[in-house]
Design a protein around this motif. Sequence first.
Motif, short mmCIF file in Angstrom:
data_model
loop_
_atom_site.label_atom_id
_atom_site.label_comp_id
_atom_site.label_asym_id
_atom_site.label_seq_id
_atom_site.Cartn_x
_atom_site.Cartn_y
_atom_site.Cartn_z
N GLY A 110 -3.54 2.46 -4.73
CA GLY A 110 -3.09 1.77 -3.52
C GLY A 110 -3.29 0.26 -3.62
N ARG A 111 -3.23 -0.41 -2.47
CA ARG A 111 -3.42 -1.87 -2.48
C ARG A 111 -4.79 -2.21 -3.07
NH1 ARG A 111 -3.56 -2.83 2.64
NH2 ARG A 111 -1.32 -3.11 2.92
N ASP A 154 0.83 -1.21 0.00
CA ASP A 154 0.00 0.00 0.00
C ASP A 154 0.87 1.26 0.00
OD1 ASP A 154 -2.52 1.10 -0.18
OD2 ASP A 154 -2.75 1.33 1.98
#
Length: 738
Positions: A727-728, A695
């Motif tokens: 992000g993740r 992340d």
Amino acid sequence: MRLHTKRRASLLATTAFCLFTPHAPAFAQDVGEKPGFLGSITLLADRLGKALTDVQGHISVIDGEEIEERNVQSLEDLTRYTPGVTPLRQVSGADPFGGQTGVQIRGVSGNRVQMTVDGGRIPERIIDGSRDYLDFNFVKQADVVRGPASVLWGADALGGVVALETIDPEDLLKGRARGGQMRLSYGEVTDSTKAAAAYAWQLGDGVSLLIARARTIDHELSLSNADPNGGPWPCTRPVAYGSVTCGEFNPLDRTTDRTLMKLVWDINDQHRLKFSFDRTDRLSEVENTTNHSDTVIANPRVRDIARTRYALDYEGQFQGAIDEVKATLGWSPSGYEQHALSIAQSGGNRTETHDYTSFSEDFLELDIQATSRFSIGGADHVLTFGFDGDRTETTYDRKRRVVDMNAGTDVWSVPTSWNFADGVTRRADLFIQDQISLLGGRLEITPGLRFATYQMDPRFNGSVVALPGYSLETKKEEKLLSSLGATWHFDESHSVWMHYGEGFKMPTFQQLYTSSGSASFGLVPAPWLVPESVKSIEIGFRGEYGRGFWAVTAFRADYDNFIESFWNIPGTSDYSYRNLSSVKTSGIEIETAWMLRDDLRFTGSLAWMEGDQRAEPGDPKTRTLLPPLTAVLGLSYTVPGADLVLDATATLADATKPTSNTNFAPPGFGILDLGASWTVAENAVLNVRVNNVFDKKYYNYAAAGYDIVPSSSVANTVPLELQTGVGRSVTVSLDYKF
């Protein structure tokens, strides 16, 4: 059982090499002798089909299996592991639909990169429009040509080509009477769900049919690491009135429907006809919350963007002076309809403002190609020549309707914008290329020429304002383009190649024929524009071995007459376009791959670029914005006896150098992606990926084009945080083939 080799993206033209078969001689091999898998052959290099290890150029290939495994849904997904090829994200609140506007290849982007599906052109992007016509369902292979490709593929391939090839009936039949595939997938980053199915029949002797249908439902891009308050920029969107924050895109509902049909008739062993129907329809509905205020209570917008292509392809093999003929006749009506509604309410007064925009580019394309193979004086020749032409009808319409509910008025008008004339573009080109093999295949020389012609005939429409002192003039251009490639094989494992190429790009209808204005300023035609052009040279080295390869490519490209938008004509209040003097880019690209063990494969690629530009002759050089030094490293492991393939891919990027000290400087970053492909049942594969596992917050290189201290209107309309990397996120897909 599923093959236990995971196909890695970014198989570069200078580097792709089959790692799973014994070593074979490098000399005098044709495509049929080259060991390989899907993705090791490209049509983009010579129009015939050439092993990537023999290409005098640089082409990245992403095959259909990888596209499925990575659940590719956008250009950002497609080029994720291709250093030096960068997607461009639409972040401006002025166009709240978002999406991708194209890709940048070696510093060149937008309409300077030609985009095609099965050889049919994708419409160009206009300032107030979109180029979001691509759908990645049913894609068999995606080719990305780096550098000019105008000699073989015509104008608009100034910086490169992105070409998608869709599946044919035989890709599903595989020698059977029937065959099909089904796919279900989910992507977290746009909350997307997709269902796709394709089926093929062998209808009779030599006749086969493919029918494929897909629907994708997704929403606005989610940037989980974006700062809602603007990050380094102070940003104050009207959140109190329902606006999204400075780290969010406007709420979007998007549905994409794709229908693909192909009917193939193998008349005999020498002749084939294929009819294709391909339609993509993308309906986007967005609430432009950033326009909300104490009076504007709603600003919904709808855009329906569609592309349809009808095509008839012929392939024939002959005996005599001409060995092979290919011909394609295609009709591709494309464009979009857009409606924006702004509802303003102040006290008891209510006003509704409707803006309607319509744009279309309809292509009628004819491509005829012939190939002749012969030998003269110890030299083997493969001569490819033909005609490449099209007629493009461009239309644009803009209208505004203002309804005052209290006064009972309903007024129509033409709003001031980059309104431009309708018209017809005619292109008729002749091309020729000769692949000359000498010294038993040790030396190959490939000269090429294209005589390109362009004619653009404008006509007034209801959205164009005739401005005093400006007229709409027919634009004509003729250009002789050349290319030259050569490869020298030192031995069976090592070779060096070079390639010189030229390209040009005509101005668009909008650039030439914008004619609009108001009492205070004018948006005027630009008859003085000349085509953008490029001269490029590349040199590459390769080493190919039984269990691996390496390759290095160096390039330099000199671009002239780049077109600048929003140019204030000196001494006037008019705005238009002008040609810049020059832009120069250069760089190095490296690729390697090795089978460390029979079940473990390593891949690596790297791209570095630098460049400068000069606005006027005699002006000092300034840095041009380019992606930073970037490397992609990957490992793929086949778990013995488990029908399971695991992979890990790391992307490492240096800090981006802004063009000015007053611009934001995105720091360097590193991210890790993990994936798994598991054959859960016979013919059924479950793919799971986690991108950006840790992340990590990072910025796309385009953020370096932002001022450190922007105006409040710029900060709110084009927030820096919307250039944050994703992000993740998780993707899951299930593929079943029968």
